[in-house]
Design an enzyme around this catalytic site. Structure first.
Site, PDB file in Angstrom:
ATOM      1  N   THR A 164       0.810  -1.226   0.000  1.00 43.77           N
ATOM      2  CA  THR A 164       0.000   0.000   0.000  1.00 43.77           C
ATOM      3  C   THR A 164       0.845   1.277   0.000  1.00 43.77           C
ATOM      4  OG1 THR A 164      -0.192  -0.095   2.403  1.00 43.77           O
ATOM      5  CG2 THR A 164      -1.977  -1.085   1.140  1.00 43.77           C
ATOM      6  N   GLY A 165       2.171   1.142   0.094  1.00 46.01           N
ATOM      7  CA  GLY A 165       3.028   2.330  -0.019  1.00 46.01           C
ATOM      8  C   GLY A 165       3.057   2.817  -1.455  1.00 46.01           C
ATOM      9  N   SER A 166       3.622   3.984  -1.708  1.00 47.18           N
ATOM     10  CA  SER A 166       3.504   4.536  -3.060  1.00 47.18           C
ATOM     11  C   SER A 166       4.280   3.694  -4.077  1.00 47.18           C
ATOM     12  CB  SER A 166       3.968   5.995  -3.093  1.00 47.18           C
ATOM     13  OG  SER A 166       5.346   6.074  -2.798  1.00 47.18           O
ATOM     14  N   LYS A 179      -3.479  -3.039   7.587  1.00 51.49           N
ATOM     15  CA  LYS A 179      -4.373  -2.877   6.435  1.00 51.49           C
ATOM     16  C   LYS A 179      -4.988  -4.215   6.008  1.00 51.49           C
ATOM     17  CE  LYS A 179      -3.463   1.624   5.201  1.00 51.49           C
ATOM     18  NZ  LYS A 179      -2.337   2.146   4.413  1.00 51.49           N
ATOM     19  N   GLU A 196      16.458   0.249  -0.870  1.00 48.39           N
ATOM     20  CA  GLU A 196      17.803   0.797  -0.855  1.00 48.39           C
ATOM     21  C   GLU A 196      18.059   1.432   0.504  1.00 48.39           C
ATOM     22  OE1 GLU A 196      18.406   3.628  -3.989  1.00 48.39           O
ATOM     23  OE2 GLU A 196      20.457   4.075  -3.370  1.00 48.39           O
ATOM     24  N   GLU A 235      30.791  -4.245 -11.451  1.00 51.60           N
ATOM     25  CA  GLU A 235      31.248  -2.870 -11.249  1.00 51.60           C
ATOM     26  C   GLU A 235      32.388  -2.880 -10.241  1.00 51.60           C
ATOM     27  OE1 GLU A 235      27.530  -1.201  -9.915  1.00 51.60           O
ATOM     28  OE2 GLU A 235      28.013  -1.513  -7.817  1.00 51.60           O
ATOM     29  N   HIS A 281      26.349   3.303  -5.487  1.00 46.50           N
ATOM     30  CA  HIS A 281      26.066   2.060  -4.767  1.00 46.50           C
ATOM     31  C   HIS A 281      26.932   1.986  -3.523  1.00 46.50           C
ATOM     32  CE1 HIS A 281      24.544  -0.196  -8.590  1.00 46.50           C
ATOM     33  NE2 HIS A 281      23.571   0.437  -7.964  1.00 46.50           N
TER      34      HIS A 281
END
Lengths: 384, 284
Positions: B17-19, B43, B98, B209, B247
């Site tokens: 339910t978060g954006s 919820k 993140e 990377e 990162h």
């Protein structure tokens, strides 16, 4: 986030790890007063984040307050590996019997907090690791139990510490581990940890780096320990805007979403004969205000001759980025040419917005990189 | 065939339910991903995009037999969300979040392994088996089914490469974003092993990377255990030492973790190295 020796020592003190008395001075006169109050020989130490302060002449034994003042005079303003010295730590001098190394790091390979000790203290541990790796003893703390006493003893005996001094070492090591975990450190190091002529343990130097995520989530107050003088002003501004920015030496500004793509974009510029002026990740879900801030920050670098936007939509929606570019440009009066590459989620809507504002977008990264390199080289020629 | 996720995946969305959770749930549903449940504490009993929402993972699993979860919970609460999913019996947890404190991940990493579950991420874009299931935040439309397995530390760099592959007609079995944090649940080696054992995967693309030595270990693994051709790319050849490149894990420290040493390891162990992301599609 790196902090200074004196700040790290303040933290060690809270964990009852023995450190010398010491006070920070920002002028030679202050250094003299502190030395007078100590009433004995002191050491004046440059407070910068760079390593190798001793070699650079930033650490000086001072027998009298006058000498301390003179040493502070010489050290303040000194440039050590790119950092200017604004503060010195004036601290008790100690009689060293034996120097050791004690440090805690996160070992990415074993996914553990790893405690390292060495009989080779007072020198750079990276050097020891290269030349005599057998002299570094390592133990891995259990992720659930933490560091056990026996592990600290293994370190002590491995480092050749005298039996009579092992318990004291174990206490320091366990407290250092507690300081590491409770403060979400990334690196916490005592180098050297010494035994004095009197046989007492003493942390002669301390290095601490906070792990940024842990600091952000749990230790917002530690933000007060940040030395803004140690970072590029633009990097500080980017941090406040929630952007990840690293200044480089080239002349092509880069705005990219995603760290990996940002690095690959910089590499592509190099591949086509350009030099990136920065790394900048506008992050996931970047909105107009972030993009505008990104342009502002990049343009603080006078070397920038052109800017490349490379946005591949995932979380970031292309129409938001396009609006952000327009909003950012409308706020800033600049004639620096911009090349935009926009693909992915909602990119068609984004490209439409850019086209309506007469901004062109390149199709591939290769095209965009080649174009921006050409534009930047042209500009660089003109300004010569 | 594919690895880890397919049309039989039964997905639970934590933080539905978060954006971000809501937006990407709608995107995953649109792609055809079988999203069977959502969890947001408090919820329970409601619905989000037609998906039933539960208060706890345990309830959600009991009611829907969800077997995979994706986490959009904010960083301070994400470690708990991973543990909750694993304790509820979820075998594959994909954590998009993140900014999770690394020391939390030390504990969570070992906990997940101990329980025999698999974690992908954190700080990753998720994974996708084209045409079957999108468990993540990547744009679905750039992927097509095919025989190339893709594994990467990065999000958008993966999209770049996948897009180039697709434009040249090279589809993907599964594309996995393992994440750019110092501690991640699933390594290059784990995914290489899965691709090696997946009959549908004929070629492998590996995108690394700067920072750490996971790429070097992976290259050694390729030499020993992977018979399928591998094409690689390492981002960050122009990155300066001592600076974190976005990162949390992307930092050259103590002279280690450079692009040059990783590229050298790739070449030494028989991985073809591309000069640019676009070149990968040419080599494949």
């Amino acid at each position: 986030m790196k902090i200074h020796e004196y700040q790290a020592k303040d933290i060690l003190r809270r964990y009852n790890i023995p450190v010398q008395a010491g006070l920070v001075a920002t002028t030679p006169a202050e250094a003299r007063t502190i030395a007078e109050n100590f009433g004995k020989s002191v050491v004046v130490k440059a407070q910068v984040h760079a390593g190798g302060r001793g070699k650079a002449g930033g650490v000086k034994f001072s027998k009298t307050p006058e000498v301390a003042e003179q040493n502070a005079q010489n050290i303040l303003g000194m440039n050590i590996k790119g950092s200017t010295v604004h503060k010195v730590l004036v601290t008790d001098a100690a009689d060293i019997q034996k120097e050791f190394y004690l440090g805690i790091i996160l070992d990415r390979a074993s996914k553990t907090i790893t405690v390292m000790g060495s009989s080779e203290g007072g020198v750079e541990i990276e050097e020891v690791a290269k030349v005599t790796p057998e002299k570094i003893i390592k133990v891995q703390a259990d992720p659930f139990l933490g560091l056990s006493d026996y592990q600290a003893r293994e370190l002590a005996f491995g480092m050749g510490i005298d039996s009579a001094k092992v318990n004291g070492f174990v206490t320091i090591t366990k407290e250092l581990y507690r300081a590491y975990t409770e403060n979400d450190a990334e690196i916490l190091e005592i180098n050297p940890l010494i035994l004095t002529e009197q046989g007492a343990w003493l942390a002669l130097d301390a290095k601490m780096v906070f792990e940024d995520n842990g600091m952000h989530v749990r230790h917002k107050a530690s933000e007060n320990l940040r030395d803004l003088g140690e970072e590029e002003p633009a990097e500080g501004e980017a941090r406040k805007a929630g952007l990840s920015y690293v200044k480089l030496d080239g002349n092509i500004g880069c705005v990219v979403n995603g760290a990996g793509l940002a690095m690959a974009t910089m590499d592509s510029l190099k591949l086509y004969g350009g030099e990136p002026a920065n790394f900048l990740d506008i992050g996931g879900g970047a909105k107009s205000d972030k993009v505008a801030a990104a342009i502002r920050i990049i343009l603080t670098d006078p070397n920038v001759k052109a800017i490349l936007f490379n946005i591949f939509g995932g979380i970031t929606r292309g129409d938001d980025v396009a609006r952000g570019i327009l909003a950012g440009l409308s706020e800033i009066n600049t004639d620096v040419p911009i090349v935009i590459r926009l693909v992915g989620t909602n990119s068609e809507a984004g490209r439409k917005i850019l086209e309506e504002a007469n901004l062109k977008s390149a199709e591939t990264l290769m095209e965009a990189a080649q174009e921006v390199v050409a534009v930047a080289n042209e500009r660089a020629k003109e300004s010569k | 065939m594919s690895i880890l996720v397919n049309k039989n995946t039964r997905l639970l969305v934590q933080g539905i339910t978060g954006s971000e959770g809501a937006y990407h749930t709608s995107q995953m549903l649109e792609y055809g991903t079988p999203v069977v449940a959502g969890v947001t504490p408090g919820k329970g009993g409601t619905k989000a995009h037609g998906v039933p929402v539960y208060n706890t993972c345990k309830e959600a699993v009991a009611a829907t037999r969800a077997n995979t979860s994706i986490i959009f919970v904010r960083a301070p609460f994400a470690p708990d969300a991973i543990v909750e999913a694993v304790d509820a019996g979820i075998s594959l947890v994909v954590c998009i979040t993140e900014g999770i404190p690394v020391l939390d991940m030390v504990k969570v990493y070992h906990y997940v392994r101990l329980k025999g579950a698999r974690l992908i991420g954190p700080n990753c874009p998720g994974l996708i088996t084209p045409g079957e299931a999108k468990i993540g935040i990547m744009p679905g439309f750039i992927h097509i089914p095919g025989n190339v397995g893709v594994v990467s530390k990065s999000g958008t760099l993966t999209y770049e490469v996948v897009n180039a592959l697709t434009l040249k007609g090279y589809g993907q079995t599964t594309a996995v974003g393992i994440g750019g944090d110092p501690i991640i649940g699933t390594s290059f080696i784990d995914v290489l092993e899965l691709f090696q054992n997946d009959p549908a995967t004929e070629k492998i693309v590996m995108l690394g990377e700067i920072g750490g030595n996971a790429e070097i270990l992976a290259a050694e693994y390729v030499k020993e255990h992977v018979t399928k051709p591998v094409v690689g790319f390492i981002a960050g050849q122009t990155a300066p030492p001592g600076k974190r490149m976005g990162h949390a894990g992307a930092i050259i420290s103590g002279g280690e973790g450079t692009a040059a040493e990783k590229i050298a390891a790739f070449k030494k162990y028989g991985i073809q190295v591309a000069d640019s992301p676009a070149q990968i599609a040419d080599i494949i």
